[in-house]
Each structure stands twice: as structure tokens, then as C-alpha cells.
Design an enzyme around this catalytic site. Structure first.
Site, PDB file in Angstrom:
ATOM      1  N   GLU A  28       0.846  -1.209   0.000  1.00  0.00           N
ATOM      2  CA  GLU A  28       0.000   0.000   0.000  1.00  0.00           C
ATOM      3  C   GLU A  28       0.874   1.249   0.000  1.00  0.00           C
ATOM      4  O   GLU A  28       1.838   1.339   0.764  1.00  0.00           O
ATOM      5  CB  GLU A  28      -0.895  -0.021   1.239  1.00  0.00           C
ATOM      6  CG  GLU A  28      -1.844   1.158   1.296  1.00  0.00           C
ATOM      7  CD  GLU A  28      -2.880   1.026   2.396  1.00  0.00           C
ATOM      8  OE1 GLU A  28      -3.504  -0.048   2.527  1.00  0.00           O
ATOM      9  OE2 GLU A  28      -3.041   1.996   3.146  1.00  0.00           O
ATOM     10  N   THR A  59      -3.874   4.810  -1.572  1.00  0.00           N
ATOM     11  CA  THR A  59      -4.875   5.368  -0.659  1.00  0.00           C
ATOM     12  C   THR A  59      -5.567   6.597  -1.246  1.00  0.00           C
ATOM     13  O   THR A  59      -5.131   7.183  -2.240  1.00  0.00           O
ATOM     14  CB  THR A  59      -4.246   5.759   0.700  1.00  0.00           C
ATOM     15  OG1 THR A  59      -3.324   6.812   0.472  1.00  0.00           O
ATOM     16  CG2 THR A  59      -3.549   4.593   1.358  1.00  0.00           C
ATOM     17  N   TYR A  60      -6.633   6.958  -0.569  1.00  0.00           N
ATOM     18  CA  TYR A  60      -7.459   8.110  -0.913  1.00  0.00           C
ATOM     19  C   TYR A  60      -7.247   9.075   0.238  1.00  0.00           C
ATOM     20  O   TYR A  60      -7.493   8.716   1.404  1.00  0.00           O
ATOM     21  CB  TYR A  60      -8.897   7.618  -0.968  1.00  0.00           C
ATOM     22  CG  TYR A  60      -9.928   8.517  -1.584  1.00  0.00           C
ATOM     23  CD1 TYR A  60     -10.112   8.543  -2.961  1.00  0.00           C
ATOM     24  CD2 TYR A  60     -10.769   9.279  -0.786  1.00  0.00           C
ATOM     25  CE1 TYR A  60     -11.107   9.316  -3.526  1.00  0.00           C
ATOM     26  CE2 TYR A  60     -11.764  10.049  -1.347  1.00  0.00           C
ATOM     27  CZ  TYR A  60     -11.930  10.065  -2.713  1.00  0.00           C
ATOM     28  OH  TYR A  60     -12.920  10.831  -3.269  1.00  0.00           O
ATOM     29  N   ALA A  62      -6.975  11.723   3.269  1.00  0.00           N
ATOM     30  CA  ALA A  62      -7.931  12.090   4.313  1.00  0.00           C
ATOM     31  C   ALA A  62      -8.743  13.289   3.819  1.00  0.00           C
ATOM     32  O   ALA A  62      -8.198  14.221   3.232  1.00  0.00           O
ATOM     33  CB  ALA A  62      -7.198  12.434   5.593  1.00  0.00           C
ATOM     34  N   ARG A 118     -15.026   4.099   4.900  1.00  0.00           N
ATOM     35  CA  ARG A 118     -15.755   5.294   5.330  1.00  0.00           C
ATOM     36  C   ARG A 118     -14.827   6.497   5.294  1.00  0.00           C
ATOM     37  O   ARG A 118     -15.175   7.561   4.839  1.00  0.00           O
ATOM     38  CB  ARG A 118     -16.299   5.107   6.754  1.00  0.00           C
ATOM     39  CG  ARG A 118     -17.136   6.284   7.198  1.00  0.00           C
ATOM     40  CD  ARG A 118     -17.238   6.405   8.702  1.00  0.00           C
ATOM     41  NE  ARG A 118     -15.969   6.800   9.309  1.00  0.00           N
ATOM     42  CZ  ARG A 118     -15.782   6.981  10.607  1.00  0.00           C
ATOM     43  NH1 ARG A 118     -16.788   6.785  11.434  1.00  0.00           N
ATOM     44  NH2 ARG A 118     -14.598   7.344  11.082  1.00  0.00           N
ATOM     45  N   GLY A 119     -13.591   6.270   5.791  1.00  0.00           N
ATOM     46  CA  GLY A 119     -12.610   7.350   5.793  1.00  0.00           C
ATOM     47  C   GLY A 119     -12.624   8.155   7.070  1.00  0.00           C
ATOM     48  O   GLY A 119     -13.535   8.040   7.903  1.00  0.00           O
ATOM     49  N   ASP A 120     -11.581   8.935   7.236  1.00  0.00           N
ATOM     50  CA  ASP A 120     -11.447   9.858   8.364  1.00  0.00           C
ATOM     51  C   ASP A 120     -11.342  11.262   7.807  1.00  0.00           C
ATOM     52  O   ASP A 120     -10.746  11.462   6.756  1.00  0.00           O
ATOM     53  CB  ASP A 120     -10.163   9.556   9.152  1.00  0.00           C
ATOM     54  CG  ASP A 120     -10.304   8.305   9.989  1.00  0.00           C
ATOM     55  OD1 ASP A 120     -11.392   8.101  10.565  1.00  0.00           O
ATOM     56  OD2 ASP A 120      -9.330   7.536  10.069  1.00  0.00           O
ATOM     57  N   ALA A 138     -19.078   2.388   5.735  1.00  0.00           N
ATOM     58  CA  ALA A 138     -18.466   1.725   4.578  1.00  0.00           C
ATOM     59  C   ALA A 138     -19.361   0.652   3.962  1.00  0.00           C
ATOM     60  O   ALA A 138     -19.281   0.393   2.759  1.00  0.00           O
ATOM     61  CB  ALA A 138     -17.119   1.130   4.979  1.00  0.00           C
ATOM     62  N   GLN A 190      -6.304  -3.332   9.854  1.00  0.00           N
ATOM     63  CA  GLN A 190      -5.525  -2.192  10.333  1.00  0.00           C
ATOM     64  C   GLN A 190      -4.171  -2.730  10.800  1.00  0.00           C
ATOM     65  O   GLN A 190      -4.049  -3.913  11.141  1.00  0.00           O
ATOM     66  CB  GLN A 190      -6.294  -1.554  11.510  1.00  0.00           C
ATOM     67  CG  GLN A 190      -5.697  -0.300  12.073  1.00  0.00           C
ATOM     68  CD  GLN A 190      -5.538   0.784  11.011  1.00  0.00           C
ATOM     69  OE1 GLN A 190      -4.562   0.743  10.265  1.00  0.00           O
ATOM     70  NE2 GLN A 190      -6.467   1.713  10.924  1.00  0.00           N
TER      71      GLN A 190
HETATM   72  C1  FAD Z   1      -6.760  -1.476   4.893  1.00  0.00           C
HETATM   73  C2  FAD Z   1      -7.115  -0.052   5.257  1.00  0.00           C
HETATM   74  C3  FAD Z   1      -7.029   0.945   4.293  1.00  0.00           C
HETATM   75  C4  FAD Z   1      -7.371   2.286   4.586  1.00  0.00           C
HETATM   76  N1  FAD Z   1      -7.262   3.243   3.614  1.00  0.00           N
HETATM   77  C5  FAD Z   1      -7.656   4.509   3.872  1.00  0.00           C
HETATM   78  C6  FAD Z   1      -7.620   5.526   2.852  1.00  0.00           C
HETATM   79  O1  FAD Z   1      -7.204   5.262   1.713  1.00  0.00           O
HETATM   80  N2  FAD Z   1      -8.038   6.777   3.163  1.00  0.00           N
HETATM   81  C7  FAD Z   1      -8.521   7.102   4.410  1.00  0.00           C
HETATM   82  O2  FAD Z   1      -8.916   8.260   4.635  1.00  0.00           O
HETATM   83  N3  FAD Z   1      -8.568   6.164   5.402  1.00  0.00           N
HETATM   84  C8  FAD Z   1      -8.152   4.885   5.163  1.00  0.00           C
HETATM   85  N4  FAD Z   1      -8.218   3.941   6.153  1.00  0.00           N
HETATM   86  C9  FAD Z   1      -8.667   4.331   7.497  1.00  0.00           C
HETATM   87  C10 FAD Z   1     -10.224   4.261   7.634  1.00  0.00           C
HETATM   88  O3  FAD Z   1     -10.820   5.189   6.750  1.00  0.00           O
HETATM   89  C11 FAD Z   1     -10.582   4.591   9.075  1.00  0.00           C
HETATM   90  O4  FAD Z   1     -10.167   3.563   9.929  1.00  0.00           O
HETATM   91  C12 FAD Z   1     -12.032   4.985   9.329  1.00  0.00           C
HETATM   92  O5  FAD Z   1     -12.106   5.560  10.624  1.00  0.00           O
HETATM   93  C13 FAD Z   1     -13.028   3.840   9.287  1.00  0.00           C
HETATM   94  O6  FAD Z   1     -13.217   3.393   8.016  1.00  0.00           O
HETATM   95  P1  FAD Z   1     -14.042   2.016   7.768  1.00  0.00           P
HETATM   96  O7  FAD Z   1     -14.139   1.841   6.328  1.00  0.00           O
HETATM   97  O8  FAD Z   1     -13.504   0.931   8.593  1.00  0.00           O
HETATM   98  O9  FAD Z   1     -15.483   2.487   8.368  1.00  0.00           O
HETATM   99  P2  FAD Z   1     -16.752   1.675   8.806  1.00  0.00           P
HETATM  100  O10 FAD Z   1     -16.684   0.246   8.448  1.00  0.00           O
HETATM  101  O11 FAD Z   1     -17.946   2.448   8.347  1.00  0.00           O
HETATM  102  O12 FAD Z   1     -16.675   1.767  10.414  1.00  0.00           O
HETATM  103  C14 FAD Z   1     -16.452   3.019  11.060  1.00  0.00           C
HETATM  104  C15 FAD Z   1     -16.948   2.933  12.500  1.00  0.00           C
HETATM  105  O13 FAD Z   1     -18.389   2.927  12.512  1.00  0.00           O
HETATM  106  C16 FAD Z   1     -18.875   1.757  13.161  1.00  0.00           C
HETATM  107  N5  FAD Z   1     -20.083   1.378  12.414  1.00  0.00           N
HETATM  108  C17 FAD Z   1     -20.130   0.922  11.146  1.00  0.00           C
HETATM  109  N6  FAD Z   1     -21.414   0.745  10.763  1.00  0.00           N
HETATM  110  C18 FAD Z   1     -22.168   1.123  11.811  1.00  0.00           C
HETATM  111  C19 FAD Z   1     -23.567   1.207  12.042  1.00  0.00           C
HETATM  112  N7  FAD Z   1     -24.460   0.853  11.110  1.00  0.00           N
HETATM  113  N8  FAD Z   1     -24.003   1.675  13.244  1.00  0.00           N
HETATM  114  C20 FAD Z   1     -23.109   2.048  14.183  1.00  0.00           C
HETATM  115  N9  FAD Z   1     -21.770   1.986  14.029  1.00  0.00           N
HETATM  116  C21 FAD Z   1     -21.321   1.544  12.861  1.00  0.00           C
HETATM  117  C22 FAD Z   1     -17.740   0.750  13.085  1.00  0.00           C
HETATM  118  O14 FAD Z   1     -17.794  -0.224  14.085  1.00  0.00           O
HETATM  119  C23 FAD Z   1     -16.539   1.668  13.244  1.00  0.00           C
HETATM  120  O15 FAD Z   1     -16.326   2.008  14.578  1.00  0.00           O
HETATM  121  C24 FAD Z   1      -7.836   2.609   5.902  1.00  0.00           C
HETATM  122  C25 FAD Z   1      -7.899   1.602   6.883  1.00  0.00           C
HETATM  123  C26 FAD Z   1      -7.542   0.294   6.574  1.00  0.00           C
HETATM  124  C27 FAD Z   1      -7.595  -0.763   7.652  1.00  0.00           C
END
Ligand code: FAD
Length: 307
Positions: A28, A59-60, A62, A118-120, A138, A190
Site C-alpha cells: 500500500e 490510498t485516498y 484524508a 468510510r474514511g477519516d 463503509a 488495520q
Molecule cells: C486497509 C485499510 C485501508 C485504509 N485506507 C484509507 C484511505 O485510503 N483513506 C482514508 O482516509 N482512510 C483509510 N483507512 C482508514 C479508515 O478510513 C478509518 O479507519 C475509518 O475511521 C473507518 O473506516 P471504515 O471503512 O472501517 O469504516 P466503517 O466500516 O464504516 O466503520 C467506522 C466505524 O463505525 C462503526 N459502524 C459501522 N457501521 C455502523 C452502524 N451501522 N451503526 C453504528 N456503528 C457503525 C464501526 O464499528 C466503526 O467504529 C484505511 C484503513 C484500513 C484498515
């Protein structure tokens, strides 16, 4: 990419993996912000391409800051290295219409895999907020992609040490299952430094029947202060023994690098013996640590054959 030059979807890449098959190596990287950074990244990829990663993910930024750069970099990777790319996409700051438009553009650019996140938000901008007409989680992004295409490979994030915003481990795992039920092909963890976290998580993952390949994400430690910051942001635990080893050499960057690489080698060796389908390296746009790890694991090239 396959031997005949075809790009491979994530489903194809991990299909048929078994303990007898060498794990899939993936790398990555992130889109650099400067011309110097671009050059460093190309040098890095030149070095790492010889290890024939099955895909390189990009990556995409922040806050959705690299929308176009992510697609461009993936195109560049696919043409320069004949290696499948995976483009990350987040929900941050985009409406569904904008996300769909991006997915169309990515497909037209020849991208066959998307890491759906989902992203940060950018640092200092508080918590994640959903834009009007946008998505909150996500799993909704996975569903949006699947509404467009069954062929695109879709990866999602998994959290062996629990996502920092999750209510608890069970609900976080239920969220991961929702993402897979929505159509994801593989889950990428992660970064973590304690294999026990991954192995316990994998037991639960199997118990609830998530049912896709679970790929550990490894970030080699090259600089303790930087890794401490990253670990704090994403909630990764640095084991006490490792922290003490790194603390003992806090004024010696070379020694920190050595400790970090040795730890990553040991982590990867154990994970491979545990039958993981692949290792996803968070390379931070640098090659040396990943190259040393791959060499130490016996995946170096001395006669053109990947071991
Ligand atoms: C392999 C990998 C690649 C990444 N690449 C990037 C990138 O390119 N750019 C970037 O900005 N970030 C990236 N990240 C970081 C990621 O965007 C963050 O960790 C972000 O905070 C969560 O994204 P997610 O897709 O896991 O979100 P989600 O799966 O939506 O989860 C986010 C939070 O919401 C909770 N949740 C989900 N659905 C619900 C629901 N229906 N009700 C209540 N709670 C819920 C989950 O438990 C979690 O705590 C990456 C992380 C990893 C592990």
C-alpha cells in the site's frame, strides 16, 4: 496481473489460497503531495516491483483530498509495472452522485479493484460527518459499488484491536460482516504489532462466519516516534517489550530500523505459519524495510524465481 497481462480482481487474487500456496504479497502506498515525493515513490515502486506484489493499493487522502491523484497513480502503476492496482475510496465529503461518478471514472481508467472505506476527516477537523446525500458507513459504500458492478473487486477494512469509534468488539465485527454481506471480497486489517490480536480476531471472524479472506496489514517500524503517532491515531497497541527495545535506542535511527524490521519479520513468519492468505504491507512510500523483510522471509529474487 496474470501472466497473460490480465488485471486481476481481489476475488481472483485470493481464490484458491491454501496453506500450501505462498501468501499473496500486496503493498500500500499513498499519492505524494510534491514532485520530490513522486520521485521517491517511483524509486520505491521500482525497488519493490521486483518482488512481484500481486497488487499495489493506493490510498485516498484524508478528507477526500486525492480523488484524482488516486486514480492517476493507479493507472501509472498498472502501465509502468504491469501490476494490478487497487484504488481506495472513502465516503468523506462526497455525495452518492459524486462517489458514483468517481467509480465510473476509475472503471474507465482501467481500475478493477476498490478498497471501500468510510474514511477519516483531515486531522484537526473533529469526527466524521456525513455530507447531505452522502454515506455514513463503509457497508453503504460497498452496496453502492455493487449496485454498479459485480465484477469490480471490493476490499474493506477490519480491526483486530477494534476500531476506535466502535462501541465494542462484537459490534465492530458485526459491522465487518455487514460490509462483507454487502458484497466485499476480502478484508484487510488495520496495522497491528501483536500477532495475538490478529489470531484472536481471526477466531471470532471465523466463528461468526464472515467468509472472505482476512489479510493482515503489517507496517514495519522504521522510526519509533512516527509509529507511536500513527499507532495512537488508529488505536494499535505497541507491545511493552517492543516499546522498551525501541525506547532503548531512541537516539539511534538505524538501530530503531533494525529492531522494527526484525519485529516485522518475526510477525510475518508466524502469520505465514498460521496460514494467512497474504500480507498487506503499509510501505509508507519507502522500500528498504519491506525489501529487507521480503528478503529475510526468503522471497528475494536471485534467479528470477519468486520463492
Ligand atoms: C486497509 C485499510 C485501508 C485504509 N485506507 C484509507 C484511505 O485510503 N483513506 C482514508 O482516509 N482512510 C483509510 N483507512 C482508514 C479508515 O478510513 C478509518 O479507519 C475509518 O475511521 C473507518 O473506516 P471504515 O471503512 O472501517 O469504516 P466503517 O466500516 O464504516 O466503520 C467506522 C466505524 O463505525 C462503526 N459502524 C459501522 N457501521 C455502523 C452502524 N451501522 N451503526 C453504528 N456503528 C457503525 C464501526 O464499528 C466503526 O467504529 C484505511 C484503513 C484500513 C484498515
Amino acid at each position: 496481473m496474470t501472466a497473460d497481462g490480465q488485471l486481476s480482481s481481489l476475488a481472483e487474487i485470493y481464490a484458491g489460497h491454501s496453506v500450501a500456496v505462498p501468501p499473496v504479497i500486496s503493498i500500500e502506498v499513498f499519492p505524494p503531495k510534491t514532485a520530490d515525493g513522486d520521485q521517491v515513490l517511483l524509486d520505491t515502486l521500482d525497488q519493490l516491483a521486483i518482488y512481484r506484489p500481486r497488487f499495489i493499493s493506493c490510498t485516498y487522502g484524508a478528507g477526500g483530498t486525492t480523488r484524482d491523484r488516486t486514480i492517476q497513480l493507479c493507472q501509472q502503476i498498472q502501465s509502468r509495472y504491469a501490476c494490478t492496482a487497487t484504488a481506495h475510496l472513502t465516503c468523506v465529503g462526497s455525495t452518492c452522485e459524486e462517489l458514483l461518478e468517481w467509480i465510473d471514472r476509475a472503471r474507465r481508467a482501467g481500475i478493477v479493484n476498490i478498497m471501500a472505506l468510510r474514511g477519516d476527516p483531515p486531522q484537526g477537523q473533529g469526527g466524521f460527518t456525513t455530507v447531505p446525500g452522502g454515506l455514513a458507513h463503509a457497508d453503504e459504500l460497498v452496496a453502492l459499488i455493487r449496485g454498479k458492478s459485480d465484477e469490480l473487486g471490493v476490499g474493506v477494512a477490519a480491526y483486530p484491536e477494534v476500531h476506535p469509534e466502535a462501541a465494542d468488539a462484537a459490534s465492530d465485527l458485526a459491522n465487518l460482516k455487514r460490509k462483507v454481506d454487502a458484497g466485499a471480497d476480502a478484508a484487510f486489517t488495520q496495522l497491528f504489532f501483536r500477532n495475538a490480536s490478529f489470531l484472536d480476531f481471526r477466531d471470532e471472524f471465523d466463528r461468526v462466519g464472515v467468509g472472505v479472506p482476512l489479510v493482515p496489514g503489517i507496517m514495519p517500524i522504521t522510526e519509533f516516534s512516527r509509529i507511536r503517532r500513527i499507532a495512537a491515531l488508529c488505536g494499535a497497541i505497541i507491545p511493552e517489550g517492543l516499546a522498551a527495545e525501541l525506547e532503548a535506542v531512541r537516539d539511534d535511527r538505524d538501530a530503531q530500523f533494525e529492531v522494527g524490521v526484525a519485529h516485522a519479520v518475526a510477525q510475518c513468519a508466524e502469520l505465514i505459519s498460521e496460514g494467512v492468505p497474504g500480507i498487506h504491507f503499509y510501505a509508507l512510500n519507502r522500500s528498504r524495510a519491506c525489501a529487507e523483510i521480503l528478503e529475510a522471509l526468503g522471497w528475494g529474487l536471485d534467479d528470477g524465481v519468486v520463492r
